[in-house]
Design a protein around this motif. Structure first.
Motif, PDB file in Angstrom:
ATOM      1  N   VAL A 144       0.873  -1.173   0.000  1.00 35.24           N
ATOM      2  CA  VAL A 144       0.000   0.000   0.000  1.00 35.24           C
ATOM      3  C   VAL A 144       0.910   1.223   0.000  1.00 35.24           C
ATOM      4  N   MET A 145       0.891   2.006  -1.088  1.00 40.49           N
ATOM      5  CA  MET A 145       1.779   3.163  -1.225  1.00 40.49           C
ATOM      6  C   MET A 145       0.971   4.424  -1.528  1.00 40.49           C
ATOM      7  N   GLU A 146       1.435   5.540  -0.965  1.00 41.86           N
ATOM      8  CA  GLU A 146       0.881   6.833  -1.367  1.00 41.86           C
ATOM      9  C   GLU A 146       1.470   7.150  -2.730  1.00 41.86           C
ATOM     10  N   LYS A 147       0.630   7.424  -3.717  1.00 42.60           N
ATOM     11  CA  LYS A 147       1.075   7.628  -5.099  1.00 42.60           C
ATOM     12  C   LYS A 147       2.087   8.771  -5.188  1.00 42.60           C
ATOM     13  N   GLY A 148       3.198   8.500  -5.881  1.00 39.41           N
ATOM     14  CA  GLY A 148       4.216   9.513  -6.117  1.00 39.41           C
ATOM     15  C   GLY A 148       5.162   9.749  -4.958  1.00 39.41           C
ATOM     16  N   THR A 149       5.091   8.934  -3.918  1.00 35.19           N
ATOM     17  CA  THR A 149       5.971   9.087  -2.756  1.00 35.19           C
ATOM     18  C   THR A 149       6.559   7.733  -2.377  1.00 35.19           C
ATOM     19  N   SER A 150       7.413   7.741  -1.363  1.00 40.28           N
ATOM     20  CA  SER A 150       7.936   6.475  -0.828  1.00 40.28           C
ATOM     21  C   SER A 150       7.216   6.108   0.470  1.00 40.28           C
TER      22      SER A 150
ATOM     23  N   LYS B  20      -5.769  11.614  -0.546  1.00 42.01           N
ATOM     24  CA  LYS B  20      -4.598  11.328  -1.384  1.00 42.01           C
ATOM     25  C   LYS B  20      -4.792   9.958  -2.028  1.00 42.01           C
ATOM     26  N   ILE B  21      -4.176   9.742  -3.173  1.00 43.47           N
ATOM     27  CA  ILE B  21      -4.337   8.480  -3.886  1.00 43.47           C
ATOM     28  C   ILE B  21      -3.404   7.425  -3.310  1.00 43.47           C
ATOM     29  N   LEU B  22      -3.989   6.265  -2.967  1.00 45.29           N
ATOM     30  CA  LEU B  22      -3.214   5.111  -2.507  1.00 45.29           C
ATOM     31  C   LEU B  22      -3.170   4.085  -3.625  1.00 45.29           C
ATOM     32  N   VAL B  23      -1.996   3.460  -3.792  1.00 45.51           N
ATOM     33  CA  VAL B  23      -1.800   2.437  -4.816  1.00 45.51           C
ATOM     34  C   VAL B  23      -1.636   1.090  -4.113  1.00 45.51           C
ATOM     35  N   PHE B  24      -2.469   0.125  -4.475  1.00 45.48           N
ATOM     36  CA  PHE B  24      -2.462  -1.203  -3.883  1.00 45.48           C
ATOM     37  C   PHE B  24      -1.951  -2.190  -4.925  1.00 45.48           C
ATOM     38  N   THR B  25      -0.889  -2.937  -4.589  1.00 50.37           N
ATOM     39  CA  THR B  25      -0.327  -3.909  -5.527  1.00 50.37           C
ATOM     40  C   THR B  25      -0.013  -5.220  -4.820  1.00 50.37           C
ATOM     41  N   TYR B  26      -0.080  -6.306  -5.607  1.00 48.58           N
ATOM     42  CA  TYR B  26       0.298  -7.632  -5.133  1.00 48.58           C
ATOM     43  C   TYR B  26       0.447  -8.524  -6.356  1.00 48.58           C
ATOM     44  N   ILE B  27       1.422  -9.408  -6.334  1.00 46.96           N
ATOM     45  CA  ILE B  27       1.672 -10.287  -7.472  1.00 46.96           C
ATOM     46  C   ILE B  27       0.432 -11.128  -7.757  1.00 46.96           C
ATOM     47  N   GLY B  28       0.035 -11.149  -9.021  1.00 55.09           N
ATOM     48  CA  GLY B  28      -1.125 -11.937  -9.435  1.00 55.09           C
ATOM     49  C   GLY B  28      -2.430 -11.177  -9.414  1.00 55.09           C
ATOM     50  N   TYR B  29      -2.386  -9.901  -8.988  1.00 54.28           N
ATOM     51  CA  TYR B  29      -3.589  -9.077  -8.932  1.00 54.28           C
ATOM     52  C   TYR B  29      -3.381  -7.768  -9.673  1.00 54.28           C
ATOM     53  N   GLU B  30      -4.474  -7.183 -10.179  1.00 50.52           N
ATOM     54  CA  GLU B  30      -4.410  -5.897 -10.855  1.00 50.52           C
ATOM     55  C   GLU B  30      -4.131  -4.790  -9.842  1.00 50.52           C
TER      56      GLU B  30
END
Length: 110
Positions: free
Chosen positions: A33-39, A58-68
């Protein structure tokens, strides 16, 4: 002075919490779970829960292998459902290593 104080409160970061689940409702362990454009970011726990200090909206980016990848505005109590990405699963390569350690002891009579 009051204007500065009010603007500081308006843009203060708060702790946002939520849960990341798969399409069956099970918590996703280790999703990023990352804040978009930051670390600024975190990883979900065993139950898919996360906490992150970020400004609401603020926009949060959610990522995980095997998922969009999901991009959503931050709000407290979020429940994010990750969707399968079958094409990405075909690109995963797993490499394993195994070390064997031998120990010999010589016992003899003179």
């Amino acid at each position: 002075m009051a204007l500065i104080f009010a603007s500081t409160l308006l843009y203060a970061q708060t702790e946002i919490s939520g849960t990341v689940v798969d399409e069956t409702g099970e918590g996703v362990i280790g999703a990023t779970v990352m804040e978009k454009g930051t670390s600024n970011g975190t990883v979900t726990d065993f139950d898919g829960n996360f906490k992150l200090k970020v400004e609401a909206g603020k926009i949060l980016v959610f990522t995980y292998i095997g998922y969009e990848k999901q991009e959503l505005p931050a709000q407290n109590g979020m429940k994010v459902t990750m969707k399968d990405n079958v094409a990405e699963l075909q690109e995963v390569v797993v490499t394993g290593y195994y070390n064997i350690r031998f120990s010999f002891q010589v016992v003899g009579f003179w």
